[in-house]
Design a protein around this motif. Structure first.
Motif, short mmCIF file in Angstrom:
data_model
loop_
_atom_site.label_atom_id
_atom_site.label_comp_id
_atom_site.label_asym_id
_atom_site.label_seq_id
_atom_site.Cartn_x
_atom_site.Cartn_y
_atom_site.Cartn_z
N LEU A 186 0.84 -1.21 0.00
CA LEU A 186 0.00 0.00 0.00
C LEU A 186 0.87 1.25 0.00
CD1 LEU A 186 -2.86 -1.08 2.41
CD2 LEU A 186 -3.00 -0.75 -0.07
N GLY A 187 1.99 1.22 0.70
CA GLY A 187 2.92 2.34 0.68
C GLY A 187 3.47 2.58 -0.72
N ARG A 188 3.80 1.50 -1.42
CA ARG A 188 4.28 1.62 -2.80
C ARG A 188 3.21 2.19 -3.71
NH1 ARG A 188 6.43 -4.07 -4.37
NH2 ARG A 188 6.13 -3.19 -6.44
N VAL A 189 1.99 1.70 -3.56
CA VAL A 189 0.88 2.19 -4.39
C VAL A 189 0.66 3.67 -4.12
CG1 VAL A 189 -1.63 2.04 -4.73
CG2 VAL A 189 -0.27 -0.04 -4.65
N THR A 190 0.64 4.05 -2.86
CA THR A 190 0.43 5.46 -2.50
C THR A 190 1.52 6.34 -3.09
OG1 THR A 190 -0.69 4.82 -0.45
CG2 THR A 190 0.14 7.08 -0.58
#
Length: 150
Positions: A140-144
């Motif tokens: 999710l951090g990468r997507v954000t």
């Protein structure tokens, strides 16, 4: 593991929308948090503010907004409600009158002890292992980050 279809028409299906999966998961989290936070007298956005203050101590409103990705129009009324509840105190910065510093009150600091079981309760509710949760957070951090760049 299923793969995503390649046709544009197939990609328009609701069950292929990552954004909808995230939205549905967020709403489900919200429902469980609502129950978990009821006894603390906090809403989920208020809980997030308290997490920032418990972790970092006194913070300018601007910094809290940046950490939580909330604009001042959303954050200001939330902070006023926390102040009315006696959990935080707002004061002008002595260095910069335009800046407002948010500090925990004694009651706000004491609430931290009652909040300690909340993260484990939420972890258990997901049905995921600690390693799976770490992987999910990382993804999710990468997507954000990628979406912020887009």
């Amino acid at each position: 593991m299923t793969t995503l279809p390649v046709s544009d028409a197939e990609l328009l299906r609701l069950d292929h929308q990552v954004c909808f999966s995230l939205h549905a998961a967020s709403r489900a989290f919200g429902n469980v948090y609502r129950d978990a936070l009821k006894e603390l007298g906090l809403t989920y956005p208020q809980y997030l503010v308290m997490l920032v203050l418990w972790e970092h101590g006194p913070e300018p409103v601007k910094s809290i907004g940046e950490r939580l990705r909330l604009d001042s129009g959303t954050l200001s009324p939330l902070l006023k409600r926390l102040e009315t509840a006696g959990l935080v105190h707002r004061e002008r910065s002595p260095e910069d009158e335009r800046s407002v510093i948010i500090r925990l009150t004694g009651a706000g600091e004491e609430l931290r002890e009652r909040a300690l079981p909340v993260p484990r309760r939420m972890m258990a509710a997901t049905g995921l292992t600690v390693d799976e949760l770490r992987t999910l957070r990382s993804l999710l951090g990468r997507v954000t980050g990628a979406l912020d760049e887009a």
